[in-house]
Design a protein around this motif. Structure first.
Motif, PDB file in Angstrom:
ATOM      1  N   GLN A 115       3.067   8.507  -5.238  1.00 29.51           N
ATOM      2  CA  GLN A 115       3.824   7.257  -5.274  1.00 29.51           C
ATOM      3  C   GLN A 115       3.529   6.393  -4.050  1.00 29.51           C
ATOM      4  N   TYR A 118       0.198   4.801  -4.554  1.00 33.73           N
ATOM      5  CA  TYR A 118       0.254   3.678  -5.496  1.00 33.73           C
ATOM      6  C   TYR A 118       0.847   2.435  -4.828  1.00 33.73           C
ATOM      7  N   TYR A 119       1.922   2.625  -4.107  1.00 31.59           N
ATOM      8  CA  TYR A 119       2.545   1.493  -3.418  1.00 31.59           C
ATOM      9  C   TYR A 119       1.589   0.888  -2.382  1.00 31.59           C
TER      10      TYR A 119
END
Length: 511
Positions: A115, A118-119
């Motif tokens: 995550q 991805y950010y």
């Protein structure tokens, strides 16, 4: 010029009051060039390197362009691009780290790491989009401000190095120009455009040894004169005689580039660039007694409306008594090419501007991000190669006494011209300038001879031959300047442009 009591926007000529139509800006070409460097990165780096970079050779004449303003705006554009590339390179490194984190998290089953990766990727793309959008917005705003604004172009950008600006200021009134050895065979007047007569012409000799007849009989005593006196008279009287307001007349010494070091006032330091101005006595000496590949010419330069076209006439009095001849060469530079009209097509309405900016930024996002490291590396390599080459050249000059060619190869104004952009008005103006300049030299010569009590019968015969050959007085006939920028002559084929280029052609600008 307006008279007292006239209404605003009116001009009175011969007792007739007329409204003033919209006019081209006198600095139109300067503003267009300054705007273009903000919109064209390759152009900005080229101009910045040519005008302010470390160099040993001369650069071509300004010819109606404010080089100080252009250098300032080019530097701003270069600094903006370099700052953007540095920021994009940092974001590119962060993107690589984020992608590696995503890959490592997927392999290791670390959901939190995936995550975060991805950010990170999304954050990099968003930041890249904003940076590209912001830089392009600033570039367009700067281009439109300098092109449409009322302030002087050089006041809209901060100064560059003081020594560079001082050199560019001197270039405005250059009285000497070294030309590259490669131009010696066909075009010593580098940067002046395409030769319009196809060749250098020497006019019919004039006998200046016969005194004029006195009113009451006998003859008048001839007043002594030399070529310097004749050049001075023509330079002083040409604007009034020709009717070409704003005509620039200046004696200039043209020196072969490999011979420039022989003049210490021109090249006081053989490891530095030559000067743009030298003592006027040296310029006069090049007229009275030419040196080794050094000759002085009277340069008559007329810039057309808005600077769109430039016509230059180079004349040199050849006074070998008892005869006088004129060496004549005529050149012309066309309007700027299509690449300089991008500023005209920038959308001005708020929604159209927003839509254009969004489309540009979205399309350029990945190429800008991906290419930033390569652009930084390539510029660094170019600078290192250039610095290394200059160090070697300076070492060879100092230690091996290598003779360097200090000559200018061209001018920025010539390099960016395009005859395809010359319309009817520009061609007819250039033809008018040519006719007036040639006839003006003849008229000034006749008046000078009469002022010095010389019989002008020989001049009258020579003028008839010159007029018939070069179509000077045929103002009601076809234009002297034909398609492609050539001169239509009554006899003989039309000439070609320099370096094998057709007279109507234009060598492409360097990438």
């Amino acid at each position: 010029m307006k008279r007292a009591g006239e209404q605003e926007g009116q001009v009175t000529v011969a007792g007739r009051a007329l409204p003033v139509l919209p006019q081209y800006r006198k600095d139109g070409v300067t503003r267009r060039l300054c705007a273009s460097v903000h919109l064209d990165d390759h152009l900005a780096f080229e101009v910045d390197r040519d005008l302010t970079g470390d160099r040993l050779n001369a650069i071509g004449l300004t010819l109606g362009v404010n080089f100080v303003a252009l250098a300032r705006h080019a530097r701003v554009a270069v600094q903006r691009r370099e700052a953007l590339d540095r920021q994009l390179a940092a974001l590119g490194a962060l993107l690589v780290i984020s992608l590696f984190a995503v890959l490592w998290g997927l392999i290791g089953g670390h959901r939190t790491v995936v995550q975060a990766g991805y950010y990170g990727v999304i954050g990099v793309l968003v930041a890249t989009w904003w940076l590209v959008h912001h830089a392009e917005s600033r570039a367009r705003a700067a281009a439109q401000k300098v092109f449409h604004g009322q302030e002087k172009a050089d006041a809209l950008a901060p100064p560059v190095e003081p020594e560079a600006e001082a050199w560019l200021h001197d270039l405005k009134r250059a009285n000497v120009l070294p030309y590259t050895d490669a131009a010696a065979l066909d075009k010593p007047f580098v940067g002046s455009g395409h030769m319009q007569l196809g060749k250098v012409v020497v006019w019919q000799p004039i006998d200046v040894s016969k005194p004029a007849e006195a009113p009451g009989g006998g003859t008048l005593p001839i007043r002594p004169f030399d070529a310097i006196d004749l050049h001075t008279y023509v330079a002083r009287e040409m604007e009034r005689i020709s009717g070409l307001d704003g005509l620039r007349a200046r004696n200039r010494l043209y020196v072969l580039g490999s011979h420039a070091y022989l003049l210490q006032d021109l090249v006081p330091d053989r490891t530095a660039r030559p000067r743009a101005q030298i003592p006027k006595q040296l310029v006069q000496a090049g007229l009275q007694q030419p040196g080794a590949a050094m000759r002085t010419h009277l340069c008559l330069e007329r810039v057309g409306e808005g600077g769109r076209i430039v016509v230059s006439m180079y004349v040199r009095a050849i006074l070998n008594r008892p005869s006088l001849s004129w060496e004549v060469a005529v050149y012309a530079i066309p309007p700027l090419g299509p690449r300089f009209h991008q500023v005209d097509r920038l959308p001005a309405a708020p929604f159209d501007r927003w839509k254009s900016m969004v489309a540009y930024t979205t399309l350029r996002l990945w190429p800008e991000l991906k290419g930033a490291p390569g652009r930084i590396s390539e510029r660094g390599r170019q600078r290192r190669r250039s610095a290394k080459s200059l160090r070697k050249l300076r070492r060879d000059i100092s230690r091996q006494h290598v003779i360097h060619d200090y000559g200018a190869p061209d001018s920025l104004r010539e390099r960016y011209g395009d005859w395809e952009q010359a319309g009817h008005n520009e061609l007819s103006d250039a033809a008018d300038f040519l006719n007036r300049l040639q006839q003006g030299v003849l008229t000034a010569t006749e008046r000078f001879l009469k002022d010095h009590n010389i019989d002008t019968s020989s001049f009258d015969k020579a003028q008839q031959i010159i007029t018939q050959t070069y179509n000077i007085n045929n103002v009601n006939g076809p234009s002297n300047i034909g398609a492609g920028g050539t001169i239509n002559q009554p006899a003989g084929p039309q000439g070609s442009g320099p370096s094998g280029q057709p007279a109507g052609g234009m060598p492409p600008a360097r990438p």
